[in-house]
Design a protein around this motif. Structure first.
Motif, mmCIF file in Angstrom:
data_model
loop_
_atom_site.group_PDB
_atom_site.id
_atom_site.type_symbol
_atom_site.label_atom_id
_atom_site.label_comp_id
_atom_site.label_asym_id
_atom_site.label_seq_id
_atom_site.Cartn_x
_atom_site.Cartn_y
_atom_site.Cartn_z
ATOM 1 N N TYR A 276 0.902 -1.397 0.079
ATOM 2 C CA TYR A 276 0.072 0.104 -0.091
ATOM 3 C C TYR A 276 0.915 1.314 -0.082
ATOM 4 C CZ TYR A 276 -3.770 -3.368 0.734
ATOM 5 O OH TYR A 276 -4.810 -4.293 0.710
ATOM 6 N N ARG B 298 -0.486 -3.801 6.136
ATOM 7 C CA ARG B 298 -1.071 -4.902 5.677
ATOM 8 C C ARG B 298 -0.557 -5.340 4.325
ATOM 9 N NH1 ARG B 298 -5.835 -5.565 9.061
ATOM 10 N NH2 ARG B 298 -6.878 -6.506 7.290
ATOM 11 N N TYR C 33 -1.999 -7.901 0.716
ATOM 12 C CA TYR C 33 -3.112 -8.238 -0.051
ATOM 13 C C TYR C 33 -2.724 -9.583 -0.867
ATOM 14 C CZ TYR C 33 -1.249 -5.748 -4.217
ATOM 15 O OH TYR C 33 -0.463 -5.185 -5.007
ATOM 16 N N TYR C 34 -3.772 -10.301 -1.066
ATOM 17 C CA TYR C 34 -3.615 -11.645 -1.757
ATOM 18 C C TYR C 34 -4.828 -11.662 -2.850
ATOM 19 C CZ TYR C 34 -0.468 -12.440 2.034
ATOM 20 O OH TYR C 34 0.567 -12.623 3.023
ATOM 21 N N THR D 32 -9.330 -10.632 1.623
ATOM 22 C CA THR D 32 -8.083 -10.460 1.864
ATOM 23 C C THR D 32 -7.596 -9.299 0.886
ATOM 24 O OG1 THR D 32 -7.040 -12.149 0.611
ATOM 25 C CG2 THR D 32 -8.036 -12.558 3.105
ATOM 26 N N SER D 33 -8.243 -8.805 -0.162
ATOM 27 C CA SER D 33 -7.287 -8.469 -1.259
ATOM 28 C C SER D 33 -7.668 -6.642 -1.341
ATOM 29 C CB SER D 33 -8.076 -8.757 -2.360
ATOM 30 O OG SER D 33 -9.437 -8.661 -2.459
ATOM 31 N N SER D 34 -8.109 -6.240 -0.052
ATOM 32 C CA SER D 34 -8.255 -4.832 -0.061
ATOM 33 C C SER D 34 -7.872 -4.089 1.445
ATOM 34 C CB SER D 34 -9.670 -4.512 -0.112
ATOM 35 O OG SER D 34 -9.885 -3.186 0.076
ATOM 36 N N ILE D 35 -7.418 -3.107 1.225
ATOM 37 C CA ILE D 35 -6.798 -2.372 2.442
ATOM 38 C C ILE D 35 -8.126 -2.072 3.541
ATOM 39 C CG2 ILE D 35 -6.832 0.000 1.414
ATOM 40 C CD1 ILE D 35 -4.409 0.484 3.256
ATOM 41 N N SER E 164 -3.904 -9.619 6.646
ATOM 42 C CA SER E 164 -4.913 -9.227 5.774
ATOM 43 C C SER E 164 -6.232 -9.760 6.327
ATOM 44 C CB SER E 164 -4.606 -10.144 4.351
ATOM 45 O OG SER E 164 -4.531 -11.338 4.561
#
Length: 319
Positions: A128, A180, A182-183, A189-192, A253
Protein backbone atom coordinates in the motif's frame (compact mmCIF):
# COMPACT_ATOMS: atom_id res chain seq x y z
CA UNK A 1 -12.54 15.60 32.34
CA UNK A 2 -9.29 13.80 33.08
CA UNK A 3 -7.85 11.69 30.24
CA UNK A 4 -10.94 11.62 28.03
CA UNK A 5 -12.08 8.32 26.49
CA UNK A 6 -9.72 5.34 26.81
CA UNK A 7 -9.29 2.32 24.57
CA UNK A 8 -6.55 -0.29 24.72
CA UNK A 9 -5.88 -0.03 20.97
CA UNK A 10 -5.85 3.78 20.80
CA UNK A 11 -4.95 4.97 24.30
CA UNK A 12 -6.59 8.21 25.48
CA UNK A 13 -8.60 10.30 23.01
CA UNK A 14 -10.77 13.39 23.37
CA UNK A 15 -10.44 16.63 25.31
CA UNK A 16 -12.56 15.92 28.41
CA UNK A 17 -13.61 19.54 28.95
CA UNK A 18 -12.99 22.54 26.71
CA UNK A 19 -10.44 24.95 28.17
CA UNK A 20 -12.73 27.91 27.42
CA UNK A 21 -14.97 26.71 30.28
CA UNK A 22 -12.12 26.93 32.82
CA UNK A 23 -11.82 30.11 34.89
CA UNK A 24 -9.25 28.99 37.43
CA UNK A 25 -7.17 25.90 38.13
CA UNK A 26 -6.03 25.11 41.67
CA UNK A 27 -3.28 22.56 42.23
CA UNK A 28 -3.14 21.13 45.75
CA UNK A 29 0.08 19.19 46.21
CA UNK A 30 0.04 18.36 49.92
CA UNK A 31 -1.96 18.93 53.06
CA UNK A 32 -5.24 19.25 51.17
CA UNK A 33 -8.57 18.93 52.91
CA UNK A 34 -10.24 15.58 53.62
CA UNK A 35 -13.06 16.39 51.18
CA UNK A 36 -10.57 15.83 48.34
CA UNK A 37 -10.30 12.14 49.01
CA UNK A 38 -9.20 9.22 46.82
CA UNK A 39 -5.84 10.85 46.14
CA UNK A 40 -2.37 10.49 47.62
CA UNK A 41 -0.12 12.62 45.41
CA UNK A 42 -2.16 15.73 44.67
CA UNK A 43 -5.46 17.22 43.56
CA UNK A 44 -6.40 19.50 40.66
CA UNK A 45 -9.52 21.57 41.38
CA UNK A 46 -11.12 23.45 38.47
CA UNK A 47 -13.35 26.50 38.88
CA UNK A 48 -15.63 26.97 35.85
CA UNK A 49 -16.84 30.23 34.35
CA UNK A 50 -20.21 31.80 35.13
CA UNK A 51 -22.25 34.58 33.56
CA UNK A 52 -22.87 37.98 35.18
CA UNK A 53 -24.92 41.14 34.78
CA UNK A 54 -22.90 42.19 31.73
CA UNK A 55 -22.77 40.33 28.41
CA UNK A 56 -19.26 39.08 27.71
CA UNK A 57 -17.87 36.67 25.18
CA UNK A 58 -14.92 35.61 23.08
CA UNK A 59 -14.04 34.08 19.74
CA UNK A 60 -10.82 32.27 18.95
CA UNK A 61 -9.24 30.07 16.33
CA UNK A 62 -6.01 28.10 16.06
CA UNK A 63 -4.63 26.79 12.78
CA UNK A 64 -1.86 24.28 12.21
CA UNK A 65 -1.74 23.60 8.46
CA UNK A 66 0.61 20.95 7.19
CA UNK A 67 1.87 23.37 4.54
CA UNK A 68 3.67 25.33 7.27
CA UNK A 69 5.47 22.28 8.68
CA UNK A 70 8.94 21.22 7.71
CA UNK A 71 9.26 17.75 6.23
CA UNK A 72 8.95 14.72 8.50
CA UNK A 73 12.01 12.49 8.76
CA UNK A 74 10.92 8.90 8.06
CA UNK A 75 11.84 6.02 10.37
CA UNK A 76 12.91 2.85 8.59
CA UNK A 77 12.95 -0.50 10.42
CA UNK A 78 13.30 -4.12 9.23
CA UNK A 79 9.65 -4.86 10.07
CA UNK A 80 8.39 -1.69 8.41
CA UNK A 81 7.20 1.49 10.15
CA UNK A 82 4.20 3.59 9.11
CA UNK A 83 5.33 7.22 9.04
CA UNK A 84 3.52 10.53 9.41
CA UNK A 85 3.67 12.64 6.26
CA UNK A 86 1.66 15.72 7.33
CA UNK A 87 -0.61 16.99 10.07
CA UNK A 88 -3.45 19.52 9.72
CA UNK A 89 -5.22 20.68 12.90
CA UNK A 90 -7.91 23.35 13.34
CA UNK A 91 -9.42 24.48 16.63
CA UNK A 92 -12.21 27.08 16.86
CA UNK A 93 -14.26 28.38 19.75
CA UNK A 94 -16.98 30.84 20.72
CA UNK A 95 -18.31 31.67 24.18
CA UNK A 96 -20.96 34.00 25.57
CA UNK A 97 -22.18 34.81 29.06
CA UNK A 98 -24.66 37.26 30.54
CA UNK A 99 -27.89 37.77 32.46
CA UNK A 100 -31.21 36.00 31.92
CA UNK A 101 -32.78 37.90 34.83
CA UNK A 102 -30.65 40.75 36.13
CA UNK A 103 -29.14 40.10 39.55
CA UNK A 104 -30.90 36.72 39.68
CA UNK A 105 -30.25 34.31 36.81
CA UNK A 106 -27.15 34.16 34.60
CA UNK A 107 -25.85 31.93 31.82
CA UNK A 108 -22.55 30.99 30.22
CA UNK A 109 -21.99 28.78 27.17
CA UNK A 110 -19.15 27.78 24.90
CA UNK A 111 -18.70 25.61 21.81
CA UNK A 112 -15.29 24.40 20.64
CA UNK A 113 -15.12 22.20 17.51
CA UNK A 114 -11.74 20.67 16.69
CA UNK A 115 -10.62 18.99 13.47
CA UNK A 116 -7.59 16.70 13.55
CA UNK A 117 -6.35 15.40 10.22
CA UNK A 118 -3.15 13.41 9.88
CA UNK A 119 -1.63 11.78 6.79
CA UNK A 120 0.37 8.54 6.86
CA UNK A 121 2.46 6.62 4.32
CA UNK A 122 3.08 2.88 4.20
CA UNK A 123 6.66 1.58 4.62
CA UNK A 124 8.69 1.26 1.41
CA UNK A 125 8.24 -2.12 -0.22
CA UNK A 126 4.80 -2.73 1.31
CA UNK A 127 1.90 -3.09 -1.17
CA UNK A 128 0.00 0.00 0.00
CA UNK A 129 2.98 2.30 -0.40
CA UNK A 130 1.51 2.87 -3.87
CA UNK A 131 -1.39 4.77 -2.27
CA UNK A 132 0.92 7.59 -1.22
CA UNK A 133 -0.41 9.71 1.65
CA UNK A 134 -3.56 8.36 3.32
CA UNK A 135 -5.43 10.78 5.61
CA UNK A 136 -6.96 9.98 9.00
CA UNK A 137 -9.79 12.36 9.98
CA UNK A 138 -11.19 13.00 13.47
CA UNK A 139 -13.67 15.58 14.76
CA UNK A 140 -14.24 16.71 18.37
CA UNK A 141 -17.26 18.84 19.31
CA UNK A 142 -16.54 20.12 22.82
CA UNK A 143 -19.30 22.09 24.51
CA UNK A 144 -20.13 23.52 27.94
CA UNK A 145 -23.03 25.47 29.42
CA UNK A 146 -23.91 26.77 32.86
CA UNK A 147 -26.94 28.46 34.41
CA UNK A 148 -26.62 30.17 37.79
CA UNK A 149 -29.56 31.25 39.93
CA UNK A 150 -28.96 33.56 42.87
CA UNK A 151 -32.23 32.82 44.66
CA UNK A 152 -31.28 35.23 47.43
CA UNK A 153 -28.12 36.63 48.94
CA UNK A 154 -27.82 33.40 50.94
CA UNK A 155 -28.78 30.73 48.41
CA UNK A 156 -27.26 29.93 45.02
CA UNK A 157 -27.87 27.11 42.50
CA UNK A 158 -25.67 26.11 39.55
CA UNK A 159 -26.54 23.72 36.73
CA UNK A 160 -23.65 22.75 34.45
CA UNK A 161 -23.35 20.49 31.42
CA UNK A 162 -20.28 19.76 29.32
CA UNK A 163 -18.94 17.11 27.00
CA UNK A 164 -16.77 16.21 24.03
CA UNK A 165 -18.64 13.92 21.60
CA UNK A 166 -16.11 12.91 18.96
CA UNK A 167 -15.87 10.85 15.81
CA UNK A 168 -13.20 9.33 13.63
CA UNK A 169 -14.50 9.08 10.07
CA UNK A 170 -14.85 5.70 8.41
CA UNK A 171 -11.48 4.91 6.89
CA UNK A 172 -7.92 4.81 8.18
CA UNK A 173 -8.18 5.03 11.99
CA UNK A 174 -5.46 2.49 12.75
CA UNK A 175 -2.27 3.57 11.01
CA UNK A 176 -1.08 -0.04 11.12
CA UNK A 177 -3.50 -0.86 8.31
CA UNK A 178 -0.85 0.50 5.93
CA UNK A 179 1.42 -2.41 6.91
CA UNK A 180 -1.10 -4.93 5.61
CA UNK A 181 -0.64 -7.26 2.64
CA UNK A 182 -3.13 -8.33 0.00
CA UNK A 183 -3.57 -11.67 -1.72
CA UNK A 184 -5.35 -11.40 -5.04
CA UNK A 185 -8.22 -13.82 -5.54
CA UNK A 186 -8.70 -14.60 -1.85
CA UNK A 187 -12.07 -13.25 -0.60
CA UNK A 188 -11.76 -10.72 2.19
CA UNK A 189 -7.98 -10.36 1.91
CA UNK A 190 -7.42 -8.30 -1.22
CA UNK A 191 -8.30 -4.79 -0.01
CA UNK A 192 -6.89 -2.35 2.53
CA UNK A 193 -10.48 -1.56 3.59
CA UNK A 194 -10.27 -4.67 5.76
CA UNK A 195 -8.13 -2.62 8.16
CA UNK A 196 -10.46 0.40 8.09
CA UNK A 197 -12.95 1.32 10.81
CA UNK A 198 -15.03 4.13 12.28
CA UNK A 199 -14.74 5.27 15.90
CA UNK A 200 -17.03 7.25 18.20
CA UNK A 201 -15.83 8.41 21.59
CA UNK A 202 -16.15 11.10 24.26
CA UNK A 203 -18.43 11.86 27.15
CA UNK A 204 -21.21 13.99 28.64
CA UNK A 205 -21.41 15.36 32.18
CA UNK A 206 -24.17 17.09 34.16
CA UNK A 207 -23.98 18.71 37.61
CA UNK A 208 -26.46 20.39 39.98
CA UNK A 209 -24.86 22.32 42.83
CA UNK A 210 -26.25 24.27 45.82
CA UNK A 211 -24.39 26.73 48.06
CA UNK A 212 -26.26 28.09 51.06
CA UNK A 213 -25.76 30.23 54.14
CA UNK A 214 -28.18 28.82 56.69
CA UNK A 215 -27.06 31.40 59.26
CA UNK A 216 -23.87 33.43 59.75
CA UNK A 217 -22.25 30.45 61.47
CA UNK A 218 -23.50 27.57 59.30
CA UNK A 219 -22.66 27.03 55.61
CA UNK A 220 -23.90 24.15 53.44
CA UNK A 221 -22.81 22.81 50.03
CA UNK A 222 -24.53 20.01 48.15
CA UNK A 223 -24.19 18.55 44.65
CA UNK A 224 -25.37 15.72 42.45
CA UNK A 225 -23.55 14.84 39.25
CA UNK A 226 -23.51 12.25 36.50
CA UNK A 227 -20.92 11.54 33.82
CA UNK A 228 -20.90 9.06 30.95
CA UNK A 229 -18.08 8.09 28.64
CA UNK A 230 -17.82 5.76 25.66
CA UNK A 231 -15.53 4.41 22.98
CA UNK A 232 -17.11 2.51 20.08
CA UNK A 233 -15.35 1.10 17.04
CA UNK A 234 -17.10 -0.30 13.96
CA UNK A 235 -15.05 -2.31 11.43
CA UNK A 236 -15.58 -1.52 7.77
CA UNK A 237 -15.22 -5.22 6.86
CA UNK A 238 -16.53 -7.92 9.19
CA UNK A 239 -14.21 -10.74 8.15
CA UNK A 240 -11.54 -12.87 9.79
CA UNK A 241 -8.04 -11.45 10.13
CA UNK A 242 -5.24 -13.55 8.67
CA UNK A 243 -1.56 -13.60 9.60
CA UNK A 244 0.91 -14.90 7.02
CA UNK A 245 3.81 -16.33 9.04
CA UNK A 246 5.66 -17.48 5.92
CA UNK A 247 7.26 -14.06 5.42
CA UNK A 248 9.01 -11.53 7.65
CA UNK A 249 7.53 -9.13 8.54
CA UNK A 250 4.37 -11.23 8.99
CA UNK A 251 1.68 -10.09 6.59
CA UNK A 252 -1.78 -9.17 7.93
CA UNK A 253 -4.86 -9.24 5.72
CA UNK A 254 -8.60 -9.71 5.91
CA UNK A 255 -10.77 -7.95 8.49
CA UNK A 256 -9.91 -5.66 11.40
CA UNK A 257 -9.30 -8.41 13.95
CA UNK A 258 -9.56 -7.37 17.61
CA UNK A 259 -11.54 -4.31 18.70
CA UNK A 260 -13.33 -3.24 21.86
CA UNK A 261 -16.30 -1.07 22.83
CA UNK A 262 -16.29 0.63 26.23
CA UNK A 263 -19.12 2.23 28.23
CA UNK A 264 -18.59 4.00 31.54
CA UNK A 265 -20.73 6.02 33.94
CA UNK A 266 -20.13 7.81 37.22
CA UNK A 267 -22.86 9.11 39.56
CA UNK A 268 -21.87 11.28 42.53
CA UNK A 269 -23.63 12.83 45.54
CA UNK A 270 -21.90 15.14 48.01
CA UNK A 271 -23.02 17.06 51.09
CA UNK A 272 -20.66 19.35 53.00
CA UNK A 273 -21.30 21.46 56.07
CA UNK A 274 -19.19 24.13 57.78
CA UNK A 275 -19.72 25.46 61.30
CA UNK A 276 -17.98 28.62 62.50
CA UNK A 277 -17.60 29.13 66.24
CA UNK A 278 -15.50 30.80 68.90
CA UNK A 279 -13.75 28.87 71.63
CA UNK A 280 -10.55 30.56 72.67
CA UNK A 281 -10.41 32.03 69.16
CA UNK A 282 -12.16 31.64 65.82
CA UNK A 283 -12.58 28.08 64.52
CA UNK A 284 -14.15 26.21 61.62
CA UNK A 285 -15.46 22.66 61.82
CA UNK A 286 -16.07 21.11 58.42
CA UNK A 287 -17.61 17.71 57.74
CA UNK A 288 -19.57 15.95 55.02
CA UNK A 289 -20.30 12.80 53.10
CA UNK A 290 -19.62 11.72 49.51
CA UNK A 291 -21.10 8.82 47.55
CA UNK A 292 -19.82 7.63 44.17
CA UNK A 293 -21.23 4.87 41.98
CA UNK A 294 -18.93 3.87 39.11
CA UNK A 295 -19.80 1.41 36.35
CA UNK A 296 -17.64 0.31 33.44
CA UNK A 297 -18.26 -2.24 30.69
CA UNK A 298 -15.55 -3.44 28.33
CA UNK A 299 -16.83 -5.45 25.36
CA UNK A 300 -14.12 -7.23 23.35
CA UNK A 301 -14.78 -8.46 19.82
CA UNK A 302 -13.07 -10.11 16.87
CA UNK A 303 -14.14 -9.56 13.28
CA UNK A 304 -15.71 -12.44 11.40
CA UNK A 305 -18.52 -14.87 12.13
CA UNK A 306 -18.59 -17.23 15.10
CA UNK A 307 -16.60 -20.45 14.77
CA UNK A 308 -17.67 -23.95 15.81
CA UNK A 309 -15.08 -25.44 18.14
CA UNK A 310 -14.25 -29.01 19.15
CA UNK A 311 -16.76 -29.39 21.97
CA UNK A 312 -19.67 -28.35 19.76
CA UNK A 313 -20.01 -24.79 21.00
CA UNK A 314 -19.81 -21.74 18.71
CA UNK A 315 -17.75 -18.65 19.59
CA UNK A 316 -19.59 -15.34 19.95
CA UNK A 317 -17.12 -13.57 17.67
CA UNK A 318 -14.55 -14.35 15.03
CA UNK A 319 -11.09 -15.73 15.75
Amino acid sequence: GAIGAYNSSYGSLGSGVTSDFVKETQVKTAGFEAEYGQATGGVVNVVTKSGGNEFTGSVFGYFRPGALESSWDPVVTPNGTVNTAARNEYDFGVSLGGPLVKDKVFFFGTFNPQFQNRSFVAPPGFPYASLGEVERKRKIYSYAAKVTMQASSNHRFDVSVFGDPSKGESGLQRAGALRRFYYAGNPGTSSIEGGYSEIEYGGHSQTLRYDGIINPNWLVEASVAHASNKFYETPTVDDYIYTDVRVVPNGLSGGLGFWENNDGSNTQFTLKSTHIFEAGGNHQFRYGVAYEDIEFTRDTQYSGAGVRIGDGRTTLTGV
